[in-house]
Design an enzyme around this catalytic site. Structure first.
Site, PDB file in Angstrom:
ATOM      1  N   GLU A 175       0.660  -1.305   0.004  1.00  0.00           N
ATOM      2  CA  GLU A 175      -0.030  -0.091  -0.111  1.00  0.00           C
ATOM      3  C   GLU A 175       0.793   1.214  -0.045  1.00  0.00           C
ATOM      4  O   GLU A 175       0.405   2.129  -0.631  1.00  0.00           O
ATOM      5  CB  GLU A 175      -0.917   0.107   1.313  1.00  0.00           C
ATOM      6  CG  GLU A 175      -2.125  -1.094   1.263  1.00  0.00           C
ATOM      7  CD  GLU A 175      -3.098  -0.789  -0.028  1.00  0.00           C
ATOM      8  OE1 GLU A 175      -3.597   0.404  -0.164  1.00  0.00           O
ATOM      9  OE2 GLU A 175      -3.177  -1.745  -0.959  1.00  0.00           O
ATOM     10  N   SER A 184     -52.957 -27.109  -5.465  1.00  0.00           N
ATOM     11  CA  SER A 184     -53.634 -28.034  -4.679  1.00  0.00           C
ATOM     12  C   SER A 184     -52.739 -28.369  -3.279  1.00  0.00           C
ATOM     13  O   SER A 184     -53.504 -29.159  -2.545  1.00  0.00           O
ATOM     14  CB  SER A 184     -53.716 -29.547  -5.589  1.00  0.00           C
ATOM     15  OG  SER A 184     -54.686 -29.695  -6.579  1.00  0.00           O
TER      16      SER A 184
END
Length: 755
Positions: free
Chosen positions: A162, A451
């Site tokens: 970084e 059903s």
């Protein structure tokens, strides 16, 4: 008296001795040549013996060009003076403003402890029924860490990937910013799009949102607030400079790195490297090896994309890049780097499991907001979730779709598995989905039930005194519906079978018999029973209610069937057994059962269970049969086959399966007794592998005091919608009740007001 030429008063003076000036090639012994002429006086002439002083040589200025060239040169000289004046004055002004802004931010910066954990929400950790972690939600935070308490490999990996000059710059790296702009432009992006060139200090400034706190009234959500904080604009980059400088003045380098390590988002709900180490590897950040540290540091560039729980191979490739950087910058020897590259980091067992996403989402959506979605505390929830049952359900869906569904089909399936008391054990919200927060078809999809709703019609009748072997007429029926006109239901086969028992009508899923029975007992009674069993959606007001024209969710329907299994009491499906705040020993909430008030009598539930077992043994649900134990259940298929259901249970568990398309496209050749029943069978067969078989809680028809007619068979072991040819209308196969019994039953039915 003249004083000229005298050394002292009254006496002539001797000539002054002056050394010759040395010049190239001239001896100092040579007599000086007189440069003056004339006599007397105090000038530089002869008579003094003093050589004249040489005048300092000066260059003769070049004459400035005249005419047009002179005018042009003068103009550019003027412009140069103006630019230079503006530059140095502007530089001074910028430095003054930068100093003022830095001083302002410096005064606003809080103490370190206040910025290490600045989450606005807490975390939710979910445990399965055995107490093992299976899901995380919210912002996980493992506790405050600093460079001295974590593995040195982690600090080195972060700095290497970084901000390699982190310990040497003053918070801002002009070289890094210019390099990032150059890379962005060369890759066809805008100067501030893509690479940011930010130092770790600037990234911390962004994590702190430049000191702007979250205001619930100003933002729709925390996600919107954080997204705005991460947005890169020219003005934001300018603001980062004094804020970063202020941080460098206010905090030490290790303190700035501490904020970064505690607040950085690292995917899968983990905020901070301690939480990420626990989330992905099940260890403390102090115990990370080089390859694990590299994988975590590699997440910083794109946490969700590189999260190892999403794509482990991709995360390992990113970690390999970080390891190379660590070797290049001297943090690892060649041998250490080679060893780490040869043994990439892998996930812990808990992280690798990655099951139960739909279940975890349901817990977050159904629990109290202040302890789930909007919690500011770290919450631990012990749930009813069973990973083995979840694996069984997922495997069943995968196998059926792989072997029995055409490739590329967009059809969806959902499954719920629960205990008779409503404890949800497994949940599949759909197929071929990843991540969290997706549409959960098991709990959110409102679909027509077909059903599969019929058991509630029979439950209402049985609770009102009907018996499983009472007769109902299956014959053409026309009902005039106000505003719609006449309506005539038909059976799936297009045939009618005369007087049949309730058991036979349910076994064959006869539509006209179900509608006639619903009209007989009253639609209000049917709606009341269904609602009390937990179907909360609006139920149809017309006669089509009996045929499942209403919509419901799979979890509601499965919970209602659980009420039949447990003897007729309603259940509230639940997933939370215990909820407590992290660190507290006493739970805030406990639940051990979802059973609620009784809906139908136990005898009615036992009869209905028997009727539904016949529907599986010899009816429309035959495909759901298990080889070693009885099963009760019911199929359901809606108009145009847009929805297909099978819901059933053993003595131990109830499960519901739904299939269909999200856009209501009709299924091709699929009914509830087909693929849904097959998925149900495979799921329950896996679940029951190590469970001894038990009988269903149902009646024994032979002991009920009335001869039971044999059910109608369509053919060799087949039922309606399964195969075979229907028999002549109204016939019964096998021994039938004699004429006296038939007369007696009709008389009793007449006395009870039944047709």
């Amino acid at each position: 008296m003249s004083t000229s030429g005298t050394g002292r008063r009254g006496a002539p003076s001797a000539p002054r001795l002056v050394a010759d000036r040395r010049s190239g090639g001239t001896s100092s012994k040579q007599p000086a040549r007189s440069r003056g002429t004339g006599s007397g006086g105090s000038g530089s002439g002869s008579g003094s013996g003093r050589p004249p002083r040489r005048s300092r040589r000066t260059s003769t200025p070049r004459p400035r060009p005249r005419g047009p060239l002179g005018w042009i040169a003068a103009f550019f000289r003027l412009i140069g003076r103006i630019v230079w004046g503006l530059v140095w004055r502007g530089t001074v002004a910028v430095m003054v403003l930068l100093g003022a802004a830095t001083a302002y931010y410096y005064a606003q910066l809080p103490d370190l402890a206040a910025v290490v954990d600045a989450r606005y929400r807490g975390s939710v950790t979910m445990l399965d029924r055995d107490g093992n972690v299976f899901a995380w939600r919210g912002d996980q935070f493992g506790g405050a860490i600093d460079p001295d308490t974590v593995s040195p490999h982690l600090v080195n990996a972060i700095v290497a990937t970084e901000d390699r000059r982190f310990y040497r710059h003053l918070g801002v790296s002009p070289r890094g910013i210019l390099g990032a702009i150059r890379i962005n432009l060369s890759e066809g992006r805008g100067p501030l799009e893509g690479h940011g060139g930010s130092t770790i200090t600037q990234q911390v400034a962004k994590l702190m949102c430049l000191g702007v706190p979250y205001d619930p009234e100003a933002w729709e959500s925390e996600a919107d607030y954080e997204q705005d904080c991460r947005r890169t604009t020219l003005w934001r980059k300018i603001q980062e400079v004094p804020f970063a400088l202020a941080m460098e003045l206010r905090y030490s380098k290790d303190e700035i790195l501490s904020v970064y390590m505690n607040r950085a988002f690292l995917g899968a709900g983990a905020r901070g490297f301690e939480a990420a180490a626990q989330r992905y590897f099940g260890i403390s950040s102090a115990d990370l090896n080089p390859q694990q540290a590299a994988m975590l540091a590699g997440l910083l560039v794109a946490p969700s994309y590189y999260a190892p729980t999403r794509n482990l191979e991709r995360a390992q490739r990113r970690a390999a890049t970080v390891l190379r950087l660590m070797e290049e910058q001297g943090y690892l020897t060649a041998a250490e780097a080679a060893a780490a590259q040869a043994n990439p980091a892998t996930l812990s067992d808990a992280a690798r499991q990655d099951r139960g996403g739909a279940f975890a989402d349901w817990i977050m959506a159904s629990g109290p907001d202040f302890l789930t979605r909007e919690t500011t505390e770290d919450v631990i929830i012990r749930t009813t979730f069973d990973p083995a049952m979840q694996a069984a359900a997922e495997a069943a869906v995968a196998e059926v779709f792989e072997t029995q569904v055409r490739a590329g089909s967009a059809a969806q399936a959902a499954i719920i598995v629960m205990s008779a008391d409503g404890a949800v054990r497994a949940m599949v919200g759909g197929r071929d989905t990843e991540g969290t927060g997706l549409f959960n078809r098991a709990t959110q999809a409102m679909r027509q039930t077909g059903s599969s709703f019929k058991p509630f019609v029979y439950a209402a009748a049985l609770d009102l005194g009907w018996r499983f072997d009472d007769l109902v007429l299956d014959a053409p029926l026309t009902i005039n519906i106000p505003g719609s006109g006449p309506w005539s239901p038909e059976n799936y086969t297009g045939e009618f079978y005369g007087e049949v028992t309730l058991t036979e009508a349910l076994r064959q899923s006869l539509n006209t018999a179900a509608v006639r029975l619903s009209e007989e007992v009253g639609r209000d009674a049917v709606r009341t029973v269904a609602a009390q069993f937990g179907i909360e959606s609006d139920l149809a007001a017309g006669p089509a209610l009996a045929l499942g024209a209403s919509e419901s969710t799979l979890i509601e329907m499965t919970g209602a069937y659980a009420g039949i299994l447990n003897g007729g009491s309603a259940v509230m499906p639940y997933g939370v057994q215990e909820l407590r705040i992290l660190g507290d020993s006493a739970p805030l909430f406990e639940q051990r059962s979802g059973i609620q008030e009784r809906v139908i009598s136990e005898q009615a539930a036992r009869q209905l269970t028997y009727m539904m077992s016949v529907a599986v043994a010899r009816g429309t649900g035959q495909r759901a049969q298990l080889p070693d134990r009885p099963v009760a259940g019911k199929t359901g298929t809606t108009n145009s086959q847009r929805d297909a259901w099978f819901i059933g249970f053993t003595a131990d568990y109830v499960a519901g399966v739904w299939m269909g398309y999200d856009d209501n496209t009709p299924l091709s050749g699929v009914t509830g007794g087909g693929l849904p029943a097959e998925i149900w069978r495979q799921t329950m067969q896996r679940i029951h592998e190590d469970i001894p078989p038990r009988p269903l809680p149902m009646i024994d028809p032979a002991l009920e005091g009335r001869p039971v007619p044999q059910v109608v068979e369509y053919g060799p072991g087949a039922g309606a919608g399964v195969g075979g040819e229907p028999p002549p209308r109204g016939t019964l196969l096998g021994p039938a009740p004699d004429e006296a019994d038939q007369i007696l039953m009709r008389v009793l039915n007449g006395l009870l007001g039944r047709n």
